[in-house]
Write a protein that holds these residues in place. Sequence first.
Motif, PDB file in Angstrom:
ATOM      1  N   ALA A  98      -4.458  -3.427   8.898  1.00  0.00           N
ATOM      2  CA  ALA A  98      -4.389  -2.126   7.537  1.00  0.00           C
ATOM      3  C   ALA A  98      -5.022  -1.631   7.675  1.00  0.00           C
ATOM      4  CB  ALA A  98      -5.427  -3.889   6.717  1.00  0.00           C
ATOM      5  N   PHE A  99      -3.896  -0.628   6.195  1.00  0.00           N
ATOM      6  CA  PHE A  99      -4.889   0.359   5.594  1.00  0.00           C
ATOM      7  C   PHE A  99      -6.447   0.398   5.469  1.00  0.00           C
ATOM      8  CE2 PHE A  99      -5.395   3.535   1.798  1.00  0.00           C
ATOM      9  CZ  PHE A  99      -4.969   4.520   2.251  1.00  0.00           C
ATOM     10  N   LEU A 100      -7.066   1.579   6.116  1.00  0.00           N
ATOM     11  CA  LEU A 100      -7.978   1.697   5.935  1.00  0.00           C
ATOM     12  C   LEU A 100      -9.398   0.735   6.903  1.00  0.00           C
ATOM     13  CD1 LEU A 100      -9.076   2.405   2.109  1.00  0.00           C
ATOM     14  CD2 LEU A 100      -8.999   4.208   4.327  1.00  0.00           C
ATOM     15  N   VAL A 118       0.848  -1.203   0.199  1.00  0.00           N
ATOM     16  CA  VAL A 118       0.171  -0.044   0.021  1.00  0.00           C
ATOM     17  C   VAL A 118       1.067   1.272   0.504  1.00  0.00           C
ATOM     18  CG1 VAL A 118      -0.261   0.555   2.482  1.00  0.00           C
ATOM     19  CG2 VAL A 118      -2.422   0.908   0.335  1.00  0.00           C
ATOM     20  N   TYR A 159      -4.482  -6.088  -2.867  1.00  0.00           N
ATOM     21  CA  TYR A 159      -3.548  -6.110  -3.636  1.00  0.00           C
ATOM     22  C   TYR A 159      -2.874  -6.929  -3.895  1.00  0.00           C
ATOM     23  CZ  TYR A 159      -3.354  -1.105  -4.161  1.00  0.00           C
ATOM     24  OH  TYR A 159      -3.816   0.152  -4.705  1.00  0.00           O
ATOM     25  N   TYR A 204      -2.274  -8.392   0.555  1.00  0.00           N
ATOM     26  CA  TYR A 204      -2.328  -7.290   1.087  1.00  0.00           C
ATOM     27  C   TYR A 204      -4.081  -6.621   1.127  1.00  0.00           C
ATOM     28  CZ  TYR A 204      -2.159  -2.656   4.278  1.00  0.00           C
ATOM     29  OH  TYR A 204      -2.020  -1.563   5.208  1.00  0.00           O
ATOM     30  N   TYR A 205      -4.635  -6.901   2.292  1.00  0.00           N
ATOM     31  CA  TYR A 205      -6.259  -6.749   2.105  1.00  0.00           C
ATOM     32  C   TYR A 205      -6.342  -5.301   3.097  1.00  0.00           C
ATOM     33  CZ  TYR A 205      -5.959 -11.645   1.884  1.00  0.00           C
ATOM     34  OH  TYR A 205      -5.926 -13.387   2.121  1.00  0.00           O
ATOM     35  N   MET A 206      -7.131  -4.902   2.131  1.00  0.00           N
ATOM     36  CA  MET A 206      -7.472  -3.265   2.353  1.00  0.00           C
ATOM     37  C   MET A 206      -8.662  -2.973   3.604  1.00  0.00           C
ATOM     38  SD  MET A 206      -5.515  -1.329   0.166  1.00  0.00           S
ATOM     39  CE  MET A 206      -4.566  -1.418  -0.277  1.00  0.00           C
ATOM     40  N   TYR A 216     -11.176   1.709  -0.388  1.00  0.00           N
ATOM     41  CA  TYR A 216     -10.253   1.673  -1.279  1.00  0.00           C
ATOM     42  C   TYR A 216     -10.485   2.178  -2.324  1.00  0.00           C
ATOM     43  CZ  TYR A 216      -5.471   1.876  -2.388  1.00  0.00           C
ATOM     44  OH  TYR A 216      -4.118   2.136  -3.694  1.00  0.00           O
TER      45      TYR A 216
END
Lengths: 120, 503, 319
Positions: free
Chosen positions: C268-270, B9, B74, B61-63, C142
């Motif tokens: 994780a992001f968000l 990310v 991702y 990578y899990y948003m 996202y």
Amino acid sequence: MYNYWLAVFLMMAGFYVVIAQGNLVKKIIGLGMFQTSVFILYVSMGKVEGGSAPIVTEGVEVYSNPVPHVLMLTAIVVGVATTAVGLSLAVRINEAYGSVEEDDIQELDDELDKIQESGL
Amino acid sequence: MSFSDHFPVLVVLIPLLAAPLASLFTKGRAAWALALAATWASFLISCLLLKQVLTTGTVRYYMGGWKPPWGIEYRVDVLGGFVLLIVTAIAALVLTFGRRSIKSDLPEGRRSIFYAAFLLCFTGLAGMTITGDAFNVFVFLEISSLSSYALISMGRDRRALNAAFQYLIMGSIGATFILIGIGFLYMMTGTLNMDDLAQRLPAVSDTNTIRAGFAFLTVGFGLKLALFPLHLWLPNAYAYAPSAVSAFLAATATKVAIYSLLRFLLGIFGFGFALGAMPFDMILIGLGLAAILSASLVAVFQKNVKRMLAYSSVAQVGYIALGIGLASQTGLSAAVLHLFNHAMMKGALFMALGAIAFRIGSSRIENLAGLGKRMPFTMAAIAIAGLSLIGIPGTAGFVSKWFLVLGTLEQGLWPLAALILFGSFLALIYVGRILEAAYFGTPKDGIEAREAPIGMLIPIWILVIANIYFGLHTDFSYGLAERAVADLLPAARATVDAAEVMP
Amino acid sequence: MLLTCLAITALVAIRRNDLFAVVMLFGIYSFLTAVLFMNLHAVDVAFTEAAVGAGISTVLMLSTLRLTKRYEAARRRNPILPLLVVGVTGAALVYGMLDAPRFGDPMAPVHQHMAPRFVQESPTEVGVPNMVTSVLASYRGYDTLGEVMVIFTAGLAVLLLLGIREGQNHRLGRLAIGDTLVLRVVVKVLIAFIMLYALYVQFHGDFGAGGGFQAGVIFATAFVIYDLIFGEADARRVMPTHWLGRLAAMGIFLYAGTGVASMFLGHAFLDYSALGHDPVHGQHLGILLIELGVGITVFAVILTIFHAFSGMRRPDQVS
């Protein structure tokens, strides 16, 4: 099924305007119509027989599918963004060439090419 | 999660956040410094990320922490990591090169916004490369496309505006086709995650809807990657854009589009459906050949060198399409390798041309006369990168063409091999025209030229040296390309060892 | 009936060469589409299409016509090739539709695979009754960040192309429509209501249709009306251009910052679950923050684009 056929028809209509018209502003309008018709395609996919809007309500069991709605919210934003950029390009082209007709612009460009070919 | 878990990310997030920040600066130079820092940081992280992928396998990578298919993922595999490395490296080098070039192309008031748009274009391309979600591809495609329309329109010539508009129309049609294609796939599978799509497609792949979705996706990406005959937007866009923009887009934008197409073809539809059962491989070979021959021929007669190189890009996309169409381990590896090599060649060539335009204010061939003596380092860079474009042994361009020819011969398609060589011959003519003018022409009166500033020469020469290095050492580039393709073609893994022939 | 209207609108739009009429038809087309979306129970999409398609896009098209020409040149083109291309495309679409699941079929794959979790579990998992909001802001948050970046990109692109030009026509205090006291008062009240409504849409998006994007558009509309009545210069004094740029960037920082905060908290992001004392609370807070970010950026960008268009002179009016 009419929704799907309508979406197909509108896509063709919008797409025709984009590629057949020589006026840049009209091309952008056509692009907008083309994109809008794709929204209809997606949103129709989300329809569930007897379903209601995907907001939790007491006494409602069946909801429409929220995913196509979310995707199309994003696509609508992309659409208006494209429209804005396309129109501002058209405005600048009109400033630079004095026309928004594709044929006129092509002619002016060709003339310039010729002048450059014949020696700077 | 540790810091290194966030690499996927971060590669995208750093330029994404740097863009709005850069747009706020009033001084173009400050915005440039920020953009430079952001792209180099992205580049470093993508190096680390590729290393991670090579040691531990595909990185996911899990948003938002949501597992696919519900959330957006991702997903960096060898191919994605490799393309990401190309994109980030070119962005960092072009920005290093670009400050003075952009300074001469744009007024101060617009420079910081320009750098912000550049960063967004980069963000979009990087995001497209490593996302594992089909709809997310569309979103990031649009970020990169919208910003590239604006970047192209900033060229000094008014024809840049028209070129940008044509690109906007073609690009938006392409994006809408992609959206329709994704819609058809979603309709039949109910999912948007690429891996999930790949799993669920075989059950429904024998339907009209999936076949139509395949057609819309290929035509849509075909428009974006300038596949003959959908390439008409490209020559003018690259010819009239500011030099730094031409260099960046020529080396990355079409590459990422090709990569996305590959991802959809092989990663989602699967080899059997995309290239095996359909006549699509023959179509790709045919279009690739047509692109190589027609675009190279047109390039020979161009007087604006930027335009010449743009047509050459269409031809190079043809080589890559041909490699994919061969539908073999060797052919596909050659295609992926050429993606990498072509990014290096065209990056170097367009930047060197930008350095010339910076000094003499023109990129027309007659004005290049005598520059071999006046700008020796810049011209030498063009000469070496040009030789690589032709495919002279000892350069990177030779390696990819070698494997491409090898791929055709493997299948006994020797006429194809001959035509590829003929394409190289055409490249020899157009590159020869540049070099002839530069080294044997008599300088025109009234054109002052000094060697380009060192800040421009360094990034150009990094790419030139890379062209030579990867022409002599193929383990890294071809090895990676081979591994990347083997990942996409599980069945072909066995044949990798057999195909290990080094020039 | 609705469908026929849409088709007729599209056909008439193709044939007319008075672009003003075409733009109006486009507005109608968008509006009819919005009604169609309502019928399909896509309330959020309908709301957005009405605000954006029939609103913003139409206004931008009209501004463009003011700056270019109203009438399209007579056609000199051969329509055979475009018709052929459209014919092939249409054939591909029809071909693809032949195997499509029946319209509204609850057993269609679209409703069977991902959707059940969103419909059944999101109200408890994310804690927001509007499933569109929870998918948009959390599961696919996202994409929505990407969407905000798209609109921001468009703002930058328009600024690069047009810039914000201030002309002599925009002296302070010059009224655009008229110096009528009644009008001024009515409009001021109206604007207050529009803003209030925008805030409602902004913060009620969890429960009903609406959210940051729609709120941003409505908020921008309030300023556009202020512009029209009190003159642009006055409007710009209320909301200076350079502030709009900062606001647009701020919205993105708020959105992405929320994501980065969850990264610092080890998620994780968000992943908003990290933000609160329990996951659902965190989701609530996260969605509130990012929706606010969306609203701010969208408002600032739309208004900037509007200013950029309205600040342009026609080429023949430039001395």
